[in-house]
Motif scaffolding. Structure first.
Motif, PDB file in Angstrom:
ATOM      1  N   LEU A 190       0.670  -1.326   0.311  1.00  0.00           N
ATOM      2  CA  LEU A 190      -0.558   0.285   0.394  1.00  0.00           C
ATOM      3  C   LEU A 190       0.761   1.480   0.116  1.00  0.00           C
ATOM      4  O   LEU A 190       0.501   1.968  -0.717  1.00  0.00           O
ATOM      5  N   ASP A 191       1.985   0.870   0.655  1.00  0.00           N
ATOM      6  CA  ASP A 191       2.535   2.641   1.439  1.00  0.00           C
ATOM      7  C   ASP A 191       3.483   2.739  -0.029  1.00  0.00           C
ATOM      8  O   ASP A 191       3.377   4.237  -0.461  1.00  0.00           O
TER       9      ASP A 191
ATOM     10  N   MET B 279       0.915   3.967  -3.142  1.00  0.00           N
ATOM     11  CA  MET B 279       0.316   5.775  -3.113  1.00  0.00           C
ATOM     12  C   MET B 279       1.754   6.302  -3.650  1.00  0.00           C
ATOM     13  O   MET B 279       1.394   7.334  -3.522  1.00  0.00           O
TER      14      MET B 279
ATOM     15  N   PRO C 286       0.234   7.800  -8.252  1.00  0.00           N
ATOM     16  CA  PRO C 286      -0.471   9.200  -7.506  1.00  0.00           C
ATOM     17  C   PRO C 286      -2.011   8.797  -8.395  1.00  0.00           C
ATOM     18  O   PRO C 286      -2.378   8.675  -8.095  1.00  0.00           O
TER      19      PRO C 286
ATOM     20  N   VAL D 248      -4.478   6.521  -8.105  1.00  0.00           N
ATOM     21  CA  VAL D 248      -4.512   6.519  -7.007  1.00  0.00           C
ATOM     22  C   VAL D 248      -5.836   7.482  -6.973  1.00  0.00           C
ATOM     23  O   VAL D 248      -7.178   6.820  -5.609  1.00  0.00           O
ATOM     24  N   SER D 249      -5.142   7.838  -7.296  1.00  0.00           N
ATOM     25  CA  SER D 249      -6.528   9.364  -7.874  1.00  0.00           C
ATOM     26  C   SER D 249      -7.954   8.756  -8.176  1.00  0.00           C
ATOM     27  O   SER D 249      -8.698   9.315  -7.603  1.00  0.00           O
TER      28      SER D 249
ATOM     29  N   LYS E  29      -9.057   6.713  -5.007  1.00  0.00           N
ATOM     30  CA  LYS E  29     -10.167   7.099  -4.620  1.00  0.00           C
ATOM     31  C   LYS E  29     -11.724   7.671  -5.113  1.00  0.00           C
ATOM     32  O   LYS E  29     -12.468   7.395  -4.171  1.00  0.00           O
TER      33      LYS E  29
ATOM     34  N   ASP F  88      -8.501   1.070   2.676  1.00  0.00           N
ATOM     35  CA  ASP F  88      -7.505   1.946   2.092  1.00  0.00           C
ATOM     36  C   ASP F  88      -7.118   0.698   1.574  1.00  0.00           C
ATOM     37  O   ASP F  88      -5.715   1.060  -0.030  1.00  0.00           O
TER      38      ASP F  88
ATOM     39  N   GLY G 179      -5.871   0.762  -2.815  1.00  0.00           N
ATOM     40  CA  GLY G 179      -4.571   0.142  -3.510  1.00  0.00           C
ATOM     41  C   GLY G 179      -4.939  -1.125  -4.724  1.00  0.00           C
ATOM     42  O   GLY G 179      -4.237  -0.257  -5.411  1.00  0.00           O
TER      43      GLY G 179
ATOM     44  N   ALA H   5      -5.929   0.845  -7.231  1.00  0.00           N
ATOM     45  CA  ALA H   5      -4.884   1.686  -8.200  1.00  0.00           C
ATOM     46  C   ALA H   5      -3.951   0.672  -8.983  1.00  0.00           C
ATOM     47  O   ALA H   5      -3.462   0.918 -10.042  1.00  0.00           O
TER      48      ALA H   5
END
Length: 279
Positions: free
Chosen positions: A232-233, A236, A240, A243-244, A247, A263, A267, A270
């Motif tokens: 996940l990290d 992110m 980007p 991920v946008s 979301k 979350d 991920g 994404a």
């Protein structure tokens, strides 16, 4: 099926369909010749002529019941029962009794619209075919059967609608849930196509992989299950834009299903979008 002791005839709908009462419960009985030469007040006690086709009317109040019988063609009742039996046999399971009235009403209304020259459109046909292939195959046979029996051209759009009814009649299934999933898949794939400037082939591996993942997300969100996402990290930071988009997809899902998307799922969505973005 309720044990048959004796049914009082309330109304003969056709030679093969009768409205009856046993105690306080009203039902529709379907069987070859079951209504032939019968009159109101007579009692049917021979279960052999009923062919195991028993439709409970418990879900209808008096007003709904009167409207139902005023609008429904008895032939549609017979046809629908044949379709439900075929579906049960091909799926290897009994369908929920609640499917009977809903499917009868749907098929009857579809035929009425077609006779009035009203076009039937189904924007979610491809999604339904992909998500519920067994039900779709049965519905395709059902549409052919309806068309040949009533001599009316039933459009392909109806296959999708009947497939959703059949899926909703399966144990632990819901027609409304199936329709929600189907609409969500359609809206989300169109959203991704627009943002990534791509076009899905509805039968491609790329489309299949993404849709199957989304369907899993819906189920996990509804059941409040969470997948661990050890990447996940990294996702992110490195993805980007994806991920946008993910979301936004999460917010759309939450709005439709009424539950937040974790979350970890954001991920994974994404990550799938990134794979689409590099095709």
């Amino acid at each position: 099926m309720v044990a048959i002791k004796g049914y009082e005839i309330l109304k003969v709908l056709s030679n093969n369909v009768v409205l009856v009462r046993e105690g306080d419960a009203k039902s529709i009985l379907v069987g070859k010749g079951i209504g032939f030469a019968k009159k109101k007040g007579q009692v049917i006690s021979n279960k052999d002529v009923i062919e195991d086709k028993f439709i409970s009317l418990d879900a209808l109040n008096d007003r709904d019941e009167a409207q139902f019988f005023a609008q429904v063609d008895p032939r549609v009742i017979e046809i629908t029962e044949d379709i439900i039996i075929m579906a049960s046999e091909e799926l290897g399971e009994s369908l929920n009794p609640n499917i009977h009235i809903g499917l009868i009403d749907h098929i009857n209304y579809a035929i009425k619209r077609l006779n009035e020259g009203i076009e039937i459109v189904n924007p979610f046909l491809n999604e339904t075919k992909f998500l519920y292939p067994k039900e779709y195959d049965i519905a395709e046979k059902a549409v052919t059967y309806i068309s040949s029996t009533i001599d009316i051209n039933i459009p392909v759009a109806e296959i999708g609608f009947i497939a959703l009814h059949i899926h909703g009649g399966r144990s632990n299934s819901s027609k409304s849930k199936a329709m929600t999933f189907t609409k969500l898949i359609s809206n989300l794939t169109k959203f991704v196509e627009d943002k990534l400037k791509i076009s899905f082939d509805d039968y491609s591996f790329m489309y299949s992989r993404f849709v199957i993942h989304l369907q899993g997300v819906f189920d996990r969100v509804l059941n409040e299950q969470t997948l661990e996402n050890i990447f996940l990290d990294k996702i992110m930071i490195e993805l980007p834009y994806e991920v946008s988009l993910s979301k936004t997809i999460g917010m759309i899902i939450e709005k439709e299903l009424g539950k937040p998307v974790p979350d970890s799922e954001i991920g994974y969505i994404a990550l799938h979008i990134s794979k689409l973005n590099f095709k």
